[in-house]
Design an enzyme around this catalytic site. Structure first.
Site, short mmCIF file in Angstrom:
data_model
loop_
_atom_site.label_atom_id
_atom_site.label_comp_id
_atom_site.label_asym_id
_atom_site.label_seq_id
_atom_site.Cartn_x
_atom_site.Cartn_y
_atom_site.Cartn_z
CG ASN A 1 -11.91 27.07 7.67
OD1 ASN A 1 -13.02 27.65 7.20
ND2 ASN A 1 -11.59 26.06 7.23
CE1 TYR B 1 -20.57 24.94 13.55
CE2 TYR B 1 -22.67 26.08 13.40
CZ TYR B 1 -21.47 25.95 12.83
OH TYR B 1 -20.81 26.54 11.61
P1 NAP Z 1 -16.36 21.34 5.85
O1 NAP Z 1 -16.31 21.59 4.40
O2 NAP Z 1 -16.84 20.39 6.73
O3 NAP Z 1 -14.76 21.34 6.12
C1 NAP Z 1 -14.21 21.74 7.43
C2 NAP Z 1 -12.71 21.69 7.42
O4 NAP Z 1 -12.30 21.12 8.97
C3 NAP Z 1 -11.95 20.47 6.71
O5 NAP Z 1 -10.83 21.08 5.95
C4 NAP Z 1 -11.69 19.48 7.84
O6 NAP Z 1 -10.33 18.87 7.60
C5 NAP Z 1 -11.36 20.62 9.05
N1 NAP Z 1 -11.56 19.79 10.26
C6 NAP Z 1 -12.66 19.17 10.62
N2 NAP Z 1 -12.68 18.34 11.57
C7 NAP Z 1 -11.09 18.47 11.90
C8 NAP Z 1 -10.50 17.74 13.00
N3 NAP Z 1 -10.86 17.06 13.81
N4 NAP Z 1 -8.87 18.17 12.95
C9 NAP Z 1 -8.77 19.04 11.85
N5 NAP Z 1 -9.27 19.65 10.98
C10 NAP Z 1 -10.71 19.04 11.07
O7 NAP Z 1 -16.71 22.71 6.48
P2 NAP Z 1 -16.77 24.14 5.84
O8 NAP Z 1 -18.24 24.44 5.50
O9 NAP Z 1 -15.79 24.57 4.85
O10 NAP Z 1 -16.73 25.02 7.16
C11 NAP Z 1 -15.37 25.81 7.45
C12 NAP Z 1 -15.57 26.77 8.56
O11 NAP Z 1 -17.01 27.67 8.38
C13 NAP Z 1 -16.04 26.10 9.90
O12 NAP Z 1 -15.54 26.66 11.10
C14 NAP Z 1 -17.68 26.21 9.91
O13 NAP Z 1 -18.40 26.19 11.22
C15 NAP Z 1 -17.90 27.53 9.38
N6 NAP Z 1 -19.38 28.13 8.71
C16 NAP Z 1 -19.65 27.23 7.56
C17 NAP Z 1 -20.69 27.61 7.04
C18 NAP Z 1 -21.33 27.01 5.70
O14 NAP Z 1 -22.27 27.52 5.37
N7 NAP Z 1 -20.53 25.99 5.18
C19 NAP Z 1 -21.67 28.55 7.39
C20 NAP Z 1 -21.06 29.30 9.10
C21 NAP Z 1 -19.95 28.86 9.36
P3 NAP Z 1 -9.99 17.30 7.86
O15 NAP Z 1 -11.64 16.65 7.64
O16 NAP Z 1 -9.25 16.99 6.51
O17 NAP Z 1 -9.45 17.23 9.00
#
Ligand code: NAP
Length: 245
Positions: A84, A150
């Site tokens: 994730n 991305y």
């Molecule tokens: P988010 O709120 O930015 O959370 C990102 C998560 O990834 C956090 O728990 C963060 O943990 C972890 N992360 C980021 N960089 C990291 C690193 N260098 N090492 C370890 N962990 C890391 O994003 P989200 O929206 O929940 O996204 C979750 C997934 O869904 C992602 O793959 C994103 O591309 C995908 N996605 C999201 C959306 C959307 O609308 N939100 C749409 C399509 C796809 P730490 O900061 O604690 O490390």
């Protein structure tokens, strides 16, 4: 016994997926740079947190050389890996990105999930049922100006899943799923882009202001229902919003 490994459990969609798994009593090995104290406080016996920066592929590989993953999975007969963790940056036109930001994005969004998947498959040969899900994005399948890095990283995950599915490994199912537009920090980051960096910024602002973002808890429930259900893996590169429960 079912056990799960999840990246990015500290906030956003990953935190909600963690909660949904734990509510079902599934022990969780969770990796992110930060812990999730609320999750640990609510489920101290089920949550095992590892602080790791997934952009540091050497650190991840060193951790994978320890017995931690294998030991956690040893007594499970049904196992889940949820890739994730992801990041959006660098946002902006090609030619304007910081080189290190490109390297970080590929490390977190592609190399880390591929390393974890490889290690997970190797460590779960004893499991009758093992399932890998990559959290992909609509950006894997449609081009977005300003998001070329991305988009490329998420398309890579989709194709890894298709190729892995073609190997038909025993007991292994895989899917790379777009979660929809989920109300997390990543969406706030999208809205904080400039129109020059990301020409579709206004569309995402409108989705937020008209209440059209999916709550992380809702997306997580759908994901976990599908992940644990009988149809998981039938669609290898799908959109969570269009899958049966
Ligand atoms: P988010 O709120 O930015 O959370 C990102 C998560 O990834 C956090 O728990 C963060 O943990 C972890 N992360 C980021 N960089 C990291 C690193 N260098 N090492 C370890 N962990 C890391 O994003 P989200 O929206 O929940 O996204 C979750 C997934 O869904 C992602 O793959 C994103 O591309 C995908 N996605 C999201 C959306 C959307 O609308 N939100 C749409 C399509 C796809 P730490 O900061 O604690 O490390």
């Amino acid at each position: 016994m079912i056990k799960a490994i999840l990246t990015g459990h500290s906030r956003g969609l990953g935190a909600a997926v963690a909660e949904a798994l734990l509510a079902r009593g599934i022990p969780l090995l969770a990796l992110a740079r930060s812990d999730n104290p609320a999750l640990f406080a609510a489920h101290p016996d089920l949550v095992h947190e590892t602080q790791i920066d997934l952009s540091d592929n050497a650190a991840l590989e060193a951790w994978l050389q320890t017995p931690a993953l294998r030991d956690f999975l040893a007594d499970a007969d049904s196992t889940l890996l949820i890739n994730n963790a992801g990041l959006l940056q660098p946002v902006g036109r090609v030619g304007e990105a910081d080189a290190n930001a490109i390297i970080r994005a590929v490390a977190v969004n592609v190399t880390a999930p591929l390393l974890l998947t490889n290690a997970f498959v190797a460590a779960t040969r004893h499991c009758a049922d093992r399932r890998v899900v990559h959290i992909s994005s609509g950006a894997a399948r449609s081009p977005y100006a300003g998001w070329s890095v991305y988009c490329a990283t998420k398309a890579a995950l989709d194709h890894q899943a298709r190729s892995m599915a073609a190997e038909h490994l025993p007991g292994l199912r895989v899917a790379s799923l777009a979660p929809g537009v989920v109300d997390t920090g990543m969406q706030a980051e999208i809205r904080a882009s400039s129109v020059e960096q990301f020409p579709q910024k206004e569309r995402f602002e409108a989705l937020k202001s008209s209440g059209q973002l999916t709550a992380p808890e809702q997306a997580a429930q759908r994901l976990v229902n599908y992940l644990l259900g009988p149809n998981f893996g039938d669609v290898v590169d799908g959109d969570l919003r269009h899958l049966p429960d």
